[in-house]
Design a protein around this motif. Structure first.
Motif, PDB file in Angstrom:
ATOM      1  N   PRO A  52       0.701  -1.244   0.067  1.00 22.86           N
ATOM      2  CA  PRO A  52       0.094  -0.353   0.020  1.00 22.86           C
ATOM      3  C   PRO A  52       1.000   1.354  -0.436  1.00 22.86           C
ATOM      4  O   PRO A  52      -0.187   2.127   0.129  1.00 22.86           O
ATOM      5  N   SER A  53       1.924   1.219  -0.256  1.00 22.25           N
ATOM      6  CA  SER A  53       3.232   2.537   0.139  1.00 22.25           C
ATOM      7  C   SER A  53       2.926   3.026  -1.056  1.00 22.25           C
ATOM      8  O   SER A  53       3.396   2.675  -2.081  1.00 22.25           O
ATOM      9  N   ALA A  54       3.251   4.658  -0.799  1.00 25.72           N
ATOM     10  CA  ALA A  54       3.314   4.984  -2.158  1.00 25.72           C
ATOM     11  C   ALA A  54       4.800   5.121  -2.734  1.00 25.72           C
ATOM     12  O   ALA A  54       4.047   5.006  -4.450  1.00 25.72           O
ATOM     13  N   GLU A  55       5.453   4.404  -2.288  1.00 22.20           N
ATOM     14  CA  GLU A  55       6.729   3.656  -3.363  1.00 22.20           C
ATOM     15  C   GLU A  55       6.404   3.233  -3.966  1.00 22.20           C
ATOM     16  O   GLU A  55       6.959   2.905  -5.132  1.00 22.20           O
ATOM     17  N   PHE A  56       6.360   2.469  -3.521  1.00 19.67           N
ATOM     18  CA  PHE A  56       6.033   0.615  -3.911  1.00 19.67           C
ATOM     19  C   PHE A  56       4.454   1.205  -5.318  1.00 19.67           C
ATOM     20  O   PHE A  56       4.902   0.985  -6.067  1.00 19.67           O
TER      21      PHE A  56
END
Length: 260
Positions: A52-56
């Motif tokens: 769910p992270s923005a980077e991923f």
């Protein structure tokens, strides 16, 4: 759909879920206590944290952009070249040795040469993807046109149908089932090429995510990336099946085939 048909579909779905669950259980048991391979529960926990992270999500977006660009370019070239080669015996004989030589070249072997030509950025990565995608589509397009019935060819000759009209009104419709088969294969090949190109490239993407986790000796993170790629391939394949089912409804209805 009849009640019996719905029951069979439900049984197949439940069987697939059961096999998947059994595979996860076997993974969990086999990896227990291993330093090389994390358990399924550990990978699931990492996926819950990272995905769910923005980077991923940014990595996923960039990989999908490259896949879309490379797929459109490679599939377009494959269909165009396949239509020309399939419609002209002389052209097919002239180009077949070159096509077979190029098709036999592993795309990963071209990466160093493409890096020299195009640097490490998106252009190189899209070129690698397009190269891998092109040939399944090209070969299936040629095979589809070669399967056109002699009666259809003779009728076109008697009616003095022009070469261009024959390509688009006879050869292309007849080859569509084979073209879609090639495109379906190319979806999976394209995803593989995305990862390979990102291993060698710079910037972001799912391939870079896995390489970075490997460099950090984060084995669980590596497997979380691999798991996401597997699920992404499954989703893309299912979406393509939906498109194929709608585009070739006339073909499967006429032959009585059903897409799984």
């Amino acid at each position: 759909m009849s009640r019996a048909g719905r029951r069979r579909r439900l049984a197949r779905t439940l069987l697939g879920v059961a096999v998947f669950a059994a595979a996860l259980l076997a993974w969990e048991v086999a990896a227990e206590g291993s330093f090389q391979v994390p358990t399924a529960s550990e990978v699931a926990d990492r996926a819950w944290q990272d995905w769910p992270s923005a980077e991923f999500r940014s990595d996923v977006t960039e990989s999908l952009k490259r896949l879309a660009a490379g797929f459109v370019l490679g599939a377009g070239l494959g269909v165009a070249a396949g239509l020309l080669m399939g419609s002209s015996h002389a052209l097919r004989r002239a180009l077949d040795p070159l096509v077979e030589l190029t098709r036999a070249t592993p795309p990963i072997a071209l990466v160093p040469a493409l890096v020299v030509l195009l640097d490490y950025g998106d252009s190189m990565q899209i070129a690698v993807i397009a190269f891998g995608v092109c040939f399944p589509v090209l070969v299936n397009t040629v095979d589809g046109i070669r399967a056109v019935s002699p009666e259809a060819r003779d009728t076109a000759s008697m009616l003095q149908v022009g070469r261009v009209e024959r390509i688009f009104r006879i050869n292309l419709p007849a080859a569509l089932p084979s073209i879609f088969a090639g495109l379906r294969i190319a979806v999976s090949v394209g995803l593989v090429m995305v990862v390979i190109s990102e291993f060698a490239g710079t910037g972001d993407g799912l391939g870079r995510y896995i390489v970075e986790k490997q460099g950090q000796v984060d084995v669980t993170g590596v497997w979380a990336g691999i798991l996401f790629l597997g699920l992404l391939g499954l989703v893309l394949n299912r979406l393509f099946l939906l498109v194929e089912r709608r585009a070739l409804a006339w073909h499967h209805g006429a032959t009585g085939e059903r897409l799984s």
